[in-house]
Design a protein around this motif. Sequence first.
Motif, PDB file in Angstrom:
ATOM      1  N   GLU A  33       0.826  -1.205   0.000  1.00 46.24           N
ATOM      2  CA  GLU A  33       0.000   0.000   0.000  1.00 46.24           C
ATOM      3  C   GLU A  33       0.864   1.260   0.000  1.00 46.24           C
ATOM      4  N   ARG A  58       2.001   1.656  -3.516  1.00 46.50           N
ATOM      5  CA  ARG A  58       0.888   2.098  -4.360  1.00 46.50           C
ATOM      6  C   ARG A  58       0.587   3.580  -4.148  1.00 46.50           C
ATOM      7  N   GLN A  59       0.550   4.025  -2.902  1.00 40.86           N
ATOM      8  CA  GLN A  59       0.258   5.431  -2.623  1.00 40.86           C
ATOM      9  C   GLN A  59       1.349   6.339  -3.175  1.00 40.86           C
TER      10      GLN A  59
END
Length: 429
Positions: free
Chosen positions: A94, A97-98
């Motif tokens: 995550e 991804r961010q």
Amino acid sequence: MLDLKFVRQNPEAVAEGMARRHFPLDLPAFLALEEARRETLTAVEQKKSQRNAASAEVAKIKRQGGDAAPVLEGLGTLSAEIKALDEKTRDLDEQVRQWLLGVPNIPNASTPDGAGEDDNPTVRTVGTPRVFDFPIKEHQDVGTALDGLDFERAAKLSGARFVVLRKDLARLERALAAFMLDTHIADHGYTEVATPYIVNAESLTGTGQLPKFAEDLFKLEGLESYLIPTAEVPVTNLHRGETLPESALPVAYCCHTQCFRSEAGSYGKDTKGLIRLHQFGKVELVRLVHPDTSYDELEKLTGHAEAILQKLELPYRVVSLCTGDLGFTSAKTYDLEVWLPGQDKYREISSCSNFEDFQARRADIRFKPSGAKKTALVHTINGSGLAIGRTMAAILENYLQKDGSVTVPRALVPYMGGVESLEPEGNKA
């Protein structure tokens, strides 16, 4: 969104692209994060392999009537370690991804370098601004005199930066939308679509408005839904998660919607008239194209938007946005700027952009090349064809007559029921 593998394997190219954009980027920190993610992924895979081997050993011992307790105890420890590593992997995934969602597109090599809008070179100028032999006015004054723009009642209804259109100008807005759609469908081969004005967060993430530009959006209270800032969002996302046959490309859509923008950070500028409203009409052009032809397609789409200005006989110019003025998702953008004599300047009326595979990667829009085993990402292109309020402003200023009337552009007369001139209240019998 940039390709993770590309970032990992080509950090110099990414750094150069961000430097051209004047975008600060701590690439070494990200590469360290990505390395930690890959190491954790390797570790969890090794642990799972050990668990599989231990499970097979337990089964073997039990078949032979032996005591599997020691191995089972080790299995319990392995399972706990795997669970912790899986959670760590999800967290690192995550974070990666961010980070990728927050990094802009790499400018195309043909995008000019520059720090801001003052560095945008003019590609071409079309038409000659009219010379007036009487004092010119800005469009909001012309429209108010025609009893067609009512900002006071709009403010009573909704607040600042809204307008109520009345009489001839309400009809003119409708005529412009129909004229633009008909032109793009009949002359340029677009398929018209009518989409919802409310979209989910996944759609806005697909086209790049989320997560970085949440403050520019109108969010519906209590829901993960938003009013659209542009038809680009629902139209591009029509094929989110789909794989198209190569023969279907290019896909070409046109769509008329209202658009809703908070205009966060723009207070204090362009607050008068139709230039920067919270709600405005627009006809959008969206093309999903083959990567090999996307820059030819950008030129084509830009020409389609220009055709509207040419048919309306409005002077304009085309500028190429420099790297410092380029939109977050774009690799290359042309702005069409229409001449507003009341402001004595050219003002943007359309942005035509090639996003390459940046949006398609976020929205997972693919095509199957004929003869190939793997799918590939399409390139997405879009542009306004055109912003209706700004087109109306340009007509009110460029076609103003000495007596306060406004001549209707010849191309719009059939859409106005034969009306050739908009007359102020004082001129009417």
